[in-house]
Design a protein around this motif. Structure first.
Motif, PDB file in Angstrom:
ATOM      1  N   ARG A 196       0.826  -1.206   0.000  1.00  0.00           N
ATOM      2  CA  ARG A 196       0.000   0.000   0.000  1.00  0.00           C
ATOM      3  C   ARG A 196       0.859   1.255   0.000  1.00  0.00           C
ATOM      4  O   ARG A 196       0.593   2.209  -0.757  1.00  0.00           O
ATOM      5  CB  ARG A 196      -0.938   0.012   1.209  1.00  0.00           C
ATOM      6  N   ASP A 197       1.906   1.271   0.813  1.00  0.00           N
ATOM      7  CA  ASP A 197       2.774   2.452   0.863  1.00  0.00           C
ATOM      8  C   ASP A 197       3.448   2.684  -0.484  1.00  0.00           C
ATOM      9  O   ASP A 197       3.577   3.832  -0.932  1.00  0.00           O
ATOM     10  CB  ASP A 197       3.827   2.282   1.961  1.00  0.00           C
ATOM     11  N   LEU A 198       3.868   1.621  -1.143  1.00  0.00           N
ATOM     12  CA  LEU A 198       4.516   1.760  -2.452  1.00  0.00           C
ATOM     13  C   LEU A 198       3.528   2.255  -3.503  1.00  0.00           C
ATOM     14  O   LEU A 198       3.889   3.062  -4.365  1.00  0.00           O
ATOM     15  CB  LEU A 198       5.130   0.428  -2.880  1.00  0.00           C
ATOM     16  N   VAL A 199       2.293   1.749  -3.452  1.00  0.00           N
ATOM     17  CA  VAL A 199       1.271   2.219  -4.393  1.00  0.00           C
ATOM     18  C   VAL A 199       1.022   3.711  -4.186  1.00  0.00           C
ATOM     19  O   VAL A 199       1.009   4.503  -5.146  1.00  0.00           O
ATOM     20  CB  VAL A 199      -0.040   1.425  -4.234  1.00  0.00           C
ATOM     21  N   MET A 200       0.825   4.113  -2.957  1.00  0.00           N
ATOM     22  CA  MET A 200       0.503   5.514  -2.676  1.00  0.00           C
ATOM     23  C   MET A 200       1.660   6.443  -3.056  1.00  0.00           C
ATOM     24  O   MET A 200       1.437   7.602  -3.440  1.00  0.00           O
ATOM     25  CB  MET A 200       0.140   5.691  -1.204  1.00  0.00           C
ATOM     26  N   ASN A 201       2.887   5.942  -2.974  1.00  0.00           N
ATOM     27  CA  ASN A 201       4.067   6.733  -3.338  1.00  0.00           C
ATOM     28  C   ASN A 201       4.483   6.529  -4.788  1.00  0.00           C
ATOM     29  O   ASN A 201       5.500   7.078  -5.222  1.00  0.00           O
ATOM     30  CB  ASN A 201       5.232   6.399  -2.404  1.00  0.00           C
ATOM     31  N   ARG A 202       3.705   5.713  -5.519  1.00  0.00           N
ATOM     32  CA  ARG A 202       3.940   5.455  -6.949  1.00  0.00           C
ATOM     33  C   ARG A 202       5.348   4.924  -7.205  1.00  0.00           C
ATOM     34  O   ARG A 202       5.992   5.286  -8.203  1.00  0.00           O
ATOM     35  CB  ARG A 202       3.673   6.722  -7.760  1.00  0.00           C
ATOM     36  N   VAL A 244      -7.978   4.441  -1.436  1.00  0.00           N
ATOM     37  CA  VAL A 244      -7.897   3.082  -0.899  1.00  0.00           C
ATOM     38  C   VAL A 244      -9.247   2.732  -0.278  1.00  0.00           C
ATOM     39  O   VAL A 244      -9.827   3.532   0.456  1.00  0.00           O
ATOM     40  CB  VAL A 244      -6.789   2.971   0.169  1.00  0.00           C
ATOM     41  N   PHE A 245      -9.760   1.550  -0.600  1.00  0.00           N
ATOM     42  CA  PHE A 245     -10.972   1.072   0.071  1.00  0.00           C
ATOM     43  C   PHE A 245     -10.797  -0.393   0.429  1.00  0.00           C
ATOM     44  O   PHE A 245      -9.873  -1.058  -0.037  1.00  0.00           O
ATOM     45  CB  PHE A 245     -12.229   1.327  -0.782  1.00  0.00           C
ATOM     46  N   ASN A 246     -11.681  -0.893   1.289  1.00  0.00           N
ATOM     47  CA  ASN A 246     -11.569  -2.280   1.790  1.00  0.00           C
ATOM     48  C   ASN A 246     -10.159  -2.563   2.307  1.00  0.00           C
ATOM     49  O   ASN A 246      -9.544  -3.586   1.982  1.00  0.00           O
ATOM     50  CB  ASN A 246     -11.956  -3.280   0.698  1.00  0.00           C
ATOM     51  N   ASP A 247      -9.678  -1.661   3.138  1.00  0.00           N
ATOM     52  CA  ASP A 247      -8.276  -1.677   3.555  1.00  0.00           C
ATOM     53  C   ASP A 247      -8.078  -2.594   4.756  1.00  0.00           C
ATOM     54  O   ASP A 247      -7.948  -2.140   5.892  1.00  0.00           O
ATOM     55  CB  ASP A 247      -7.859  -0.238   3.887  1.00  0.00           C
ATOM     56  N   ASN A 248      -8.063  -3.896   4.493  1.00  0.00           N
ATOM     57  CA  ASN A 248      -7.880  -4.839   5.599  1.00  0.00           C
ATOM     58  C   ASN A 248      -7.486  -6.213   5.070  1.00  0.00           C
ATOM     59  O   ASN A 248      -7.581  -6.498   3.865  1.00  0.00           O
ATOM     60  CB  ASN A 248      -9.175  -4.974   6.405  1.00  0.00           C
ATOM     61  N   SER A 258      -7.966  -2.529  -1.635  1.00  0.00           N
ATOM     62  CA  SER A 258      -8.412  -2.221  -2.989  1.00  0.00           C
ATOM     63  C   SER A 258      -8.123  -0.762  -3.304  1.00  0.00           C
ATOM     64  O   SER A 258      -8.007   0.074  -2.404  1.00  0.00           O
ATOM     65  CB  SER A 258      -9.914  -2.502  -3.120  1.00  0.00           C
ATOM     66  N   TYR A 259      -8.056  -0.461  -4.610  1.00  0.00           N
ATOM     67  CA  TYR A 259      -7.665   0.880  -5.048  1.00  0.00           C
ATOM     68  C   TYR A 259      -8.560   1.369  -6.178  1.00  0.00           C
ATOM     69  O   TYR A 259      -8.904   0.616  -7.091  1.00  0.00           O
ATOM     70  CB  TYR A 259      -6.208   0.878  -5.534  1.00  0.00           C
ATOM     71  N   LEU A 260      -8.894   2.648  -6.101  1.00  0.00           N
ATOM     72  CA  LEU A 260      -9.617   3.333  -7.167  1.00  0.00           C
ATOM     73  C   LEU A 260      -8.719   4.457  -7.675  1.00  0.00           C
ATOM     74  O   LEU A 260      -8.296   5.317  -6.897  1.00  0.00           O
ATOM     75  CB  LEU A 260     -10.934   3.909  -6.631  1.00  0.00           C
ATOM     76  N   PHE A 261      -8.420   4.424  -8.970  1.00  0.00           N
ATOM     77  CA  PHE A 261      -7.559   5.419  -9.603  1.00  0.00           C
ATOM     78  C   PHE A 261      -8.428   6.314 -10.482  1.00  0.00           C
ATOM     79  O   PHE A 261      -9.139   5.819 -11.364  1.00  0.00           O
ATOM     80  CB  PHE A 261      -6.486   4.746 -10.446  1.00  0.00           C
ATOM     81  N   GLU A 262      -8.361   7.635 -10.248  1.00  0.00           N
ATOM     82  CA  GLU A 262      -9.208   8.568 -10.977  1.00  0.00           C
ATOM     83  C   GLU A 262      -8.395   9.753 -11.491  1.00  0.00           C
ATOM     84  O   GLU A 262      -7.487  10.244 -10.814  1.00  0.00           O
ATOM     85  CB  GLU A 262     -10.330   9.089 -10.073  1.00  0.00           C
ATOM     86  N   SER A 263      -8.769  10.239 -12.676  1.00  0.00           N
ATOM     87  CA  SER A 263      -8.158  11.445 -13.213  1.00  0.00           C
ATOM     88  C   SER A 263      -8.388  12.608 -12.252  1.00  0.00           C
ATOM     89  O   SER A 263      -9.503  12.795 -11.765  1.00  0.00           O
ATOM     90  CB  SER A 263      -8.756  11.771 -14.573  1.00  0.00           C
ATOM     91  N   PRO A 264      -7.357  13.404 -11.964  1.00  0.00           N
ATOM     92  CA  PRO A 264      -7.552  14.521 -11.031  1.00  0.00           C
ATOM     93  C   PRO A 264      -8.584  15.530 -11.523  1.00  0.00           C
ATOM     94  O   PRO A 264      -9.253  16.173 -10.716  1.00  0.00           O
ATOM     95  CB  PRO A 264      -6.150  15.143 -10.926  1.00  0.00           C
TER      96      PRO A 264
END
Length: 269
Positions: A196-202, A244-248, A258-264
């Motif tokens: 999760r930390d790596l995803v959030m930091n890309r 981030v959702f369903n974070d467990n 789980s992750y949701l990626f959206e255009s800013p």
């Protein structure tokens, strides 16, 4: 910006224990909330391109038939799970488009359909079942780099009103599942949090080198449930917001994160 002008998001979700589809649990609530958000924000997608960790093939495969049979690829579960009926149509137009994008690097295969990874999640996110689904396999012979590149190749579909949807589990060790344990073992939680930390930091290079992360041999004994995350990351833009959702973790050795990626531009309205 109107709904139809918006670039569709990318979803990666854990699916976990199939009973999540029919019981009251955090994962199901998260799927429902995310599905409502997508419909409310973007409108109804024309199709869902669905990468499923339970369709494991040598080489990349796509279902081309017009129909999508529901697969009850599960057993020894309470009868209520078999009351879920979810078999949305395929979309020949979008199948053709995917094959164009991949330019011969994909095989036609009608042996698969809507497996439990897909129907447990999608039946809660989009319960009417009226959005066509194009099933795509996980190539177990691919490298992590190729799994990521697949998402980059498919990313143009986001601008064509197609939802790119991947499902697996970042931590997926079925041999260590404990149905009496509601959360994860320490190693499972630690690995899930590291990812999760790596995803959030890309930090994509480190996500590709997932075997260098402590506990990988327990968390990712095979790549089939991890590669859908890489494909989702490839389809997501570098500037996309990440929710981030369903974070467990659950049942000792499954991660639902789980992750949701959206255009800013879409997030800001």
């Amino acid at each position: 910006m109107s709904i139809r002008e918006k670039r569709l998001p990318v979803v990666f979700t854990g699916h976990g224990y199939p009973m999540n589809a029919v019981t009251d649990n955090p994962a199901r609530r998260g799927w429902k909330q995310t599905g409502r958000h997508i419909i409310d924000t973007y409108g109804r997608p024309e199709a869902i391109l669905a990468v499923t960790g339970h369709w494991q093939t040598s080489g990349l495969c796509i279902r081309i038939a017009d129909d999508n049979p529901q697969l009850f690829d599960i057993w020894d579960l309470p009868d209520i799970i078999y009351s879920v009926h979810y078999s949305p149509a395929n979309s020949p137009h979008h199948v053709k488009r995917v094959m164009e994008l991949l330019d011969g690097k994909i095989y036609e295969d009608n042996t698969w359909g809507i497996d439990h990874a897909l129907w447990t999640t999608l039946s809660n996110m989009f319960p009417e079942g009226d959005i066509p689904v194009v099933p795509l396999s996980v190539d177990i012979d691919a490298s992590p780099e190729e799994a990521l590149e697949l998402g980059r190749i498919l990313a143009p579909l986001r601008d064509e009103n197609v939802l790119i949807f991947s499902t697996g589990n970042i931590v997926h060790n079925v041999d260590m599942v404990d149905h009496d344990m509601k959360t994860g073992l320490d190693w499972a939680v630690e690995y899930d949090r590291a990812i999760r930390d790596l995803v959030m930091n890309r930090e994509y290079a480190r996500l590709l080198d997932y075997k260098a992360i402590e506990h990988h041999e327990l968390a990712v004994p095979t790549p089939d449930h991890y590669y859908p995350l890489l494909t989702a990351l490839g389809a997501a833009g570098q500037q996309d917001s990440i929710t981030v959702f369903n974070d467990n973790c659950e049942l000792a050795s499954l991660s639902m994160t789980s992750y949701l990626f959206e255009s800013p531009d879409n997030v800001s309205g």
